[in-house]
Design a protein around this motif. Sequence first.
Motif, short mmCIF file in Angstrom:
data_model
loop_
_atom_site.label_atom_id
_atom_site.label_comp_id
_atom_site.label_asym_id
_atom_site.label_seq_id
_atom_site.Cartn_x
_atom_site.Cartn_y
_atom_site.Cartn_z
N PRO A 57 13.81 100.61 49.99
CA PRO A 57 14.51 101.45 50.98
C PRO A 57 14.24 101.01 52.42
O PRO A 57 15.07 101.22 53.31
N ALA A 58 13.10 100.35 52.65
CA ALA A 58 12.76 99.86 54.00
C ALA A 58 13.38 98.50 54.30
O ALA A 58 13.19 97.95 55.38
N GLY A 59 14.12 97.94 53.32
CA GLY A 59 14.78 96.66 53.53
C GLY A 59 13.94 95.45 53.19
O GLY A 59 14.36 94.32 53.45
N GLU A 60 12.79 95.64 52.57
CA GLU A 60 11.93 94.53 52.17
C GLU A 60 12.32 94.04 50.78
O GLU A 60 12.70 94.83 49.92
N VAL A 61 12.20 92.73 50.55
CA VAL A 61 12.51 92.16 49.24
C VAL A 61 11.49 92.66 48.23
O VAL A 61 10.28 92.63 48.48
N LEU A 62 11.98 93.15 47.08
CA LEU A 62 11.08 93.65 46.04
C LEU A 62 10.35 92.50 45.37
O LEU A 62 10.89 91.39 45.23
N ALA A 63 9.15 92.79 44.91
CA ALA A 63 8.36 91.82 44.16
C ALA A 63 9.06 91.52 42.84
O ALA A 63 9.85 92.34 42.35
N PRO A 64 8.79 90.35 42.24
CA PRO A 64 9.47 89.98 40.99
C PRO A 64 9.40 91.05 39.90
O PRO A 64 10.41 91.33 39.24
N MET A 65 8.24 91.66 39.68
CA MET A 65 8.12 92.67 38.63
C MET A 65 9.00 93.88 38.92
O MET A 65 9.64 94.42 38.01
N GLN A 66 9.06 94.28 40.17
CA GLN A 66 9.91 95.41 40.54
C GLN A 66 11.39 95.04 40.36
O GLN A 66 12.19 95.87 39.93
N SER A 67 11.74 93.81 40.66
CA SER A 67 13.12 93.34 40.49
C SER A 67 13.51 93.33 39.01
O SER A 67 14.62 93.71 38.65
N VAL A 68 12.59 92.89 38.15
CA VAL A 68 12.87 92.87 36.71
C VAL A 68 13.12 94.29 36.20
O VAL A 68 14.02 94.51 35.38
N LEU A 69 12.38 95.24 36.69
CA LEU A 69 12.60 96.63 36.29
C LEU A 69 14.00 97.09 36.71
O LEU A 69 14.69 97.75 35.93
N GLN A 70 14.42 96.74 37.92
CA GLN A 70 15.76 97.09 38.39
C GLN A 70 16.83 96.42 37.51
O GLN A 70 17.81 97.05 37.13
N LEU A 71 16.62 95.14 37.22
CA LEU A 71 17.58 94.41 36.38
C LEU A 71 17.69 95.03 34.99
O LEU A 71 18.79 95.14 34.44
#
Length: 91
Positions: A57-71
Motif C-alpha cells: 500500500p505504501a508503493g514499495e515492491v513486495l518481497a518474493p515470498m509476499q509476491s508468491v502469496l499474491q500470485l
Amino acid sequence: MLVSGDAEHPALGQTLWTGESDSGAAGVAWDWIRLPEGVVAMVDPMSLVTNLQFLSPAGEVLAPMQSVLQLNEIVHALPWQNEVQRVLGLH
C-alpha cells in the motif's frame, strides 16, 4: 503445453493466463498435473512465472515470498482447472 497421459503416466501441462491493462500485457504461468482422482493441481505453487510486480500500500515492491502469496490468490480465483479438465475431456 499438454501431455495427455495414459494409464501409467499422469497428464501434465502448463497454463498461461494473460490480460491487458493500461500498463500493458500481464501474464502468469504454472505447471499442472492431473492426479489419479481426476483432480488437476499445480505442480509447485512456489514456481509461478510472471511479469507482474506487486506493490505494498505504501508503493514499495513486495518481497518474493509476499509476491508468491499474491500470485497464488490470483491463480486460485481463476477457473483454470475447469478449462484443463475440458481440454482433457474430463468435463
